[in-house]
Design an enzyme around this catalytic site. Structure first.
Site, mmCIF file in Angstrom:
data_model
loop_
_atom_site.group_PDB
_atom_site.id
_atom_site.type_symbol
_atom_site.label_atom_id
_atom_site.label_comp_id
_atom_site.label_asym_id
_atom_site.label_seq_id
_atom_site.Cartn_x
_atom_site.Cartn_y
_atom_site.Cartn_z
ATOM 1 N N LYS A 61 0.829 -1.228 0.000
ATOM 2 C CA LYS A 61 0.000 0.000 0.000
ATOM 3 C C LYS A 61 0.855 1.266 0.000
ATOM 4 O O LYS A 61 0.837 2.056 0.949
ATOM 5 C CB LYS A 61 -0.943 0.010 1.203
ATOM 6 C CG LYS A 61 -1.843 -1.204 1.311
ATOM 7 C CD LYS A 61 -2.811 -1.055 2.476
ATOM 8 C CE LYS A 61 -3.736 -2.233 2.642
ATOM 9 N NZ LYS A 61 -3.083 -3.471 3.146
ATOM 10 N N ASP A 64 3.090 8.074 -0.643
ATOM 11 C CA ASP A 64 4.151 9.047 -0.382
ATOM 12 C C ASP A 64 4.084 10.106 -1.474
ATOM 13 O O ASP A 64 3.097 10.151 -2.233
ATOM 14 C CB ASP A 64 5.519 8.325 -0.355
ATOM 15 C CG ASP A 64 6.514 9.015 0.573
ATOM 16 O OD1 ASP A 64 6.687 10.246 0.445
ATOM 17 O OD2 ASP A 64 7.117 8.335 1.427
ATOM 18 N N ILE A 65 5.099 10.930 -1.600
ATOM 19 C CA ILE A 65 5.111 11.885 -2.713
ATOM 20 C C ILE A 65 5.350 11.090 -4.016
ATOM 21 O O ILE A 65 5.905 9.982 -3.983
ATOM 22 C CB ILE A 65 6.186 12.982 -2.510
ATOM 23 C CG1 ILE A 65 7.577 12.375 -2.375
ATOM 24 C CG2 ILE A 65 5.854 13.842 -1.297
ATOM 25 C CD1 ILE A 65 8.702 13.414 -2.385
ATOM 26 N N ASN A 67 7.381 11.000 -6.602
ATOM 27 C CA ASN A 67 8.687 10.462 -6.981
ATOM 28 C C ASN A 67 9.109 9.295 -6.077
ATOM 29 O O ASN A 67 9.660 8.298 -6.546
ATOM 30 C CB ASN A 67 9.744 11.566 -6.957
ATOM 31 C CG ASN A 67 11.082 11.070 -7.457
ATOM 32 O OD1 ASN A 67 11.195 10.638 -8.597
ATOM 33 N ND2 ASN A 67 12.075 11.065 -6.585
ATOM 34 N N THR A 119 -11.291 -2.185 4.227
ATOM 35 C CA THR A 119 -12.502 -2.923 4.609
ATOM 36 C C THR A 119 -12.725 -2.928 6.125
ATOM 37 O O THR A 119 -13.755 -3.406 6.593
ATOM 38 C CB THR A 119 -12.433 -4.375 4.090
ATOM 39 O OG1 THR A 119 -11.099 -4.853 4.248
ATOM 40 C CG2 THR A 119 -12.813 -4.457 2.635
HETATM 41 O O1 C5P Z 1 -7.637 -12.178 7.928
HETATM 42 P P1 C5P Z 1 -8.365 -11.418 6.871
HETATM 43 O O2 C5P Z 1 -9.064 -12.307 5.865
HETATM 44 O O3 C5P Z 1 -9.263 -10.343 7.436
HETATM 45 O O4 C5P Z 1 -7.174 -10.691 6.069
HETATM 46 C C1 C5P Z 1 -7.391 -9.694 5.130
HETATM 47 C C2 C5P Z 1 -6.074 -9.249 4.588
HETATM 48 O O5 C5P Z 1 -6.312 -8.252 3.610
HETATM 49 C C3 C5P Z 1 -5.112 -8.638 5.594
HETATM 50 O O6 C5P Z 1 -3.813 -9.057 5.224
HETATM 51 C C4 C5P Z 1 -5.252 -7.144 5.401
HETATM 52 O O7 C5P Z 1 -4.042 -6.443 5.607
HETATM 53 C C5 C5P Z 1 -5.615 -7.053 3.928
HETATM 54 N N1 C5P Z 1 -6.377 -5.884 3.498
HETATM 55 C C6 C5P Z 1 -7.598 -5.543 4.033
HETATM 56 N N2 C5P Z 1 -8.279 -4.441 3.577
HETATM 57 C C7 C5P Z 1 -7.774 -3.710 2.572
HETATM 58 C C8 C5P Z 1 -6.532 -4.049 2.014
HETATM 59 C C9 C5P Z 1 -5.874 -5.163 2.488
HETATM 60 O O8 C5P Z 1 -8.086 -6.241 4.924
HETATM 61 N N3 C5P Z 1 -8.465 -2.696 2.074
#
Ligand code: C5P
Length: 228
Positions: A61, A64-65, A67, A119
């Site tokens: 994820k 940052d800026i 560049n 999420t």
């Molecule tokens: O254990 P679980 O099924 O909840 O794991 C979801 C994974 O998805 C975690 O590794 C979490 O960092 C990642 N994730 C997330 N929501 C996002 C992006 C990534 O839960 N928007």
């Protein structure tokens, strides 16, 4: 629909043991902060050594800026081990376009996704930060992502269909917070099951705890694959 499994266990050894149990399945492996910070590029090599056909999603994820993000994206793309990585859509069109321009000529460049709304947010906690409802802001982020020539977004299954309708059918949606058969949601707020994910044209489901916390991860993966 593809299955992407999060490797969020406390040690590399445990993650690799899990991966060995599922090495014959056609799945993607998601390497996030925990594993990458601790085990680095070597971990990616170890995964490919178990099965070179595994696809790796590096979930760092980037934010940052422009560049600095492009520098990081270039390093990831040059590994030649990563099939997909992500940035934050809130970094903006300029940063995302800079990333895509920087990696465009790298051979076998990975797919790039942008995170819309995590999420783990419910609508109220999201609104406190962005002053807008999740659904409309996630779609706005997706449109920014689409015009930046990024390949798709990370969103919840609840936003997948609306995002496709506002961008393109081929714009990838990858959705964490999936509880395939209604398992415990943990800290996730916008969870969805397999059926809902299918109905909402999700391209990738991300499943973590329901697989890696299970005593029988192989059986869980097999059951998920049989149902997607
Ligand atoms: O254990 P679980 O099924 O909840 O794991 C979801 C994974 O998805 C975690 O590794 C979490 O960092 C990642 N994730 C997330 N929501 C996002 C992006 C990534 O839960 N928007």
């Amino acid at each position: 629909m593809k299955l992407c499994i999060s490797l969020d266990l406390p040690t590399a050894k445990e993650n690799l043991e899990l991966v060995k149990k599922i090495k014959n399945f056609d799945v993607w492996l998601k390497v996030g902060f925990r594993s990458y910070i601790r085990d680095g590029k070597k971990f990616l090599e170890d995964l490919k050594a178990i099965n070179p056909d595994f696809k790796i999603f590096l979930d760092l994820k980037l934010y940052d800026i422009p560049n600095t993000m492009a520098d990081a994206a270039e390093e990831i793309a040059k590994f030649g081990l990563v099939d997909m990585f992500n940035v934050h859509a809130s970094s903006g069109v300029n940063a995302m376009t800079t990333v895509m321009n920087r990696i465009k000529d790298i051979p076998n460049k990975p797919l790039v996704l942008a995170v819309t709304a995590l999420t783990s947010f419910d609508n109220d906690s999201f609104k406190e930060i962005y002053n807008q409802d999740i659904a409309s802001k996630a779609t706005q982020f997706a449109k920014d992502t689409f015009i930046s020539k990024i390949d798709g977004v990370v969103c919840s299954a609840y936003e997948s269909l609306d995002i496709k309708n506002n961008t393109s059918e081929n714009f990838i949606t990858l959705c964490p917070g999936i509880r395939p058969f209604g398992e415990d949601s943990g800290d996730q707020k916008r969870v969805a099951d397999l059926q809902f994910s299918k109905e909402n044209k999700v391209d990738f489901i991300v499943v973590g705890r329901p697989v890696y916390k299970s005593d029988k991860p192989r059986e869980v993966v097999e059951k998920i694959l049989a149902n997607i």
